[in-house]
Write an enzyme that holds these catalytic residues in place. Structure first.
Site, PDB file in Angstrom:
ATOM      1  N   ASP A  45     -10.840   2.533   4.327  1.00 40.18           N
ATOM      2  CA  ASP A  45     -11.063   1.079   4.267  1.00 40.18           C
ATOM      3  C   ASP A  45     -12.563   0.760   4.199  1.00 40.18           C
ATOM      4  OD1 ASP A  45      -8.958  -0.650   3.963  1.00 40.18           O
ATOM      5  OD2 ASP A  45      -8.397  -0.682   6.082  1.00 40.18           O
ATOM      6  N   GLN A  65      -4.156  -1.790   9.789  1.00 38.89           N
ATOM      7  CA  GLN A  65      -4.055  -3.114   9.173  1.00 38.89           C
ATOM      8  C   GLN A  65      -4.580  -4.188  10.136  1.00 38.89           C
ATOM      9  OE1 GLN A  65      -3.003  -3.626   5.907  1.00 38.89           O
ATOM     10  NE2 GLN A  65      -3.716  -5.711   6.242  1.00 38.89           N
ATOM     11  N   LYS A  79       0.845  -1.208   0.000  1.00 40.58           N
ATOM     12  CA  LYS A  79       0.000   0.000   0.000  1.00 40.58           C
ATOM     13  C   LYS A  79       0.879   1.257   0.000  1.00 40.58           C
ATOM     14  CE  LYS A  79      -3.654  -2.615   2.231  1.00 40.58           C
ATOM     15  NZ  LYS A  79      -4.308  -3.034   3.483  1.00 40.58           N
TER      16      LYS A  79
END
Ligand code: NAP
Length: 298
Positions: free
Chosen positions: A126, A103, A59
């Site tokens: 997200d 994460q 990412k």
């Protein structure tokens, strides 16, 4: 002997994600030329889980490729929940940060729910915050979770007309299966499918899959979907990523999807490979969300 007549096409996540990233790079270049703020993604990584390191690493690398700013906040495995929530709050309060991701998975002593709920919904790239999920369910503009969003972008790119199709989604997680089922049943194209969502309590899964025009396999069981579960001409989307021990590989493992690709592919009209299918699309969708967060804020 069975003879399959359909021509199979690979849904190539590398190509589609590259096209998405190229467009974002162009737009970011225009922002820089105009002296405007570039999108800024902040990622929090707790501990040093190998797979999480890899995901966060790609990412950050993709941000660099496109011209986005990125910040990686590394925190120790034993950090307290309170300190992690404070770190998220700091990023919420930082006007330069457009998107925040934490994460997953997190260590067991930390509540995923509290972490997700602490992220400012306007920075929730997200798409896991209840506000984002609620808006998605109502068909309102919002951040859509990167993996299902990426799958929708891929169906759109290949101009696959999903209207009226029967889609079977295997897996009901909040990050993949459930949002996927909602998006495919939504009033759009891709969308307008009749959706069956399956999970570990589903009976007659094979019979249900055999009725599917689209199968989305998101359960995390290597090569679970076999050729005898797939009807001829079906579209198969393989979300699974599992590390399987493989002494023939230098790194000691290989990556397996949830679909027995070799035997299923010849029956399909379209299929995603693993790797190179849904994975790259997930990152492309995250980048799109980050760009959008920046545009909406500035
Ligand atoms: P998860 O949270 O573990 O959810 C798995 C789902 O599959 C659950 O709903 C579970 O049912 C269901 N399931 C498990 N065994 C089953 C069975 N035998 N029959 C039917 N359903 C079954 O997993 P996830 O986070 O959604 O991830 C799924 C897979 O996608 C994993 O391999 C993950 O690594 C991968 N993934 C890939 C990407 C990408 O970018 N490509 C992104 C995210 C995840 P219950 O609810 O009844 O337990």
């Amino acid at each position: 002997m069975e003879v399959y007549l359909c021509a199979m096409q690979i849904l190539d996540g590398q190509i589609v994600s590259q096209a998405t990233k190229d467009k974002l790079k162009l737009k970011t270049g225009q922002l820089i030329a105009a002296g405007k703020k570039v999108p800024h993604l902040a990622a929090i990584l707790v501990g040093n889980n190998g797979a999480s390191e890899t995901y966060v690493g790609s990412k950050v690398k993709t941000c660099e490729e496109i011209g986005f700013k990125s910040t990686l906040v590394r925190l120790p495995e034993d950090i307290s929940e309170f300190k992690l929530l404070s770190a998220i709050q700091d990023l919420n309060d930082d006007p330069d940060v457009d998107g925040i991701l934490v994460q997953l998975p997190l260590p067991k002593h930390i509540s995923d729910e509290k972490v997700i709920n602490t992220i400012d919904p306007s920075k929730d790239v997200d798409g896991f915050h209840p506000v984002s999920v609620g808006r998605m369910v109502q068909g309102l503009p919002t951040f859509i979770a990167a993996t299902p969003h990426g799958i929708m972008l891929m169906l759109e790119h290949y101009k696959i007309d999903t209207r009226g199709m029967h889609a079977v989604v295997i897996g009901r997680s909040n990050i993949v299966g459930r949002p996927m089922s909602i998006l495919l049943s939504g009033n759009g194209n891709p969308g307008n499918c009749t959706v069956t969502i399956c999970h570990s309590h589903t009976k007659n899964l094979k019979e249900i899959c055999l009725q599917a025009d689209i199968i989305v396999a998101a359960l995390g069981r290597p090569e679970f979907v076999t050729a005898d579960m797939v009807k001829e001409g079906a579209i198969v989307i393989d979300v699974g990523i599992t590390r399987v021990t493989d002494p023939t590989k230098k790194r000691g493992y290989s990556i397996k999807g949830d679909v027995d690709f070799r035997n299923v592919a010849p029956k399909c009209s379209y299929i995603t490979p693993v790797p190179g299918g849904v994975g790259p699309m997930t990152i492309a969708a995250l980048m799109k969300n980050t760009y959008r967060a920046c545009m909406e804020k500035n």
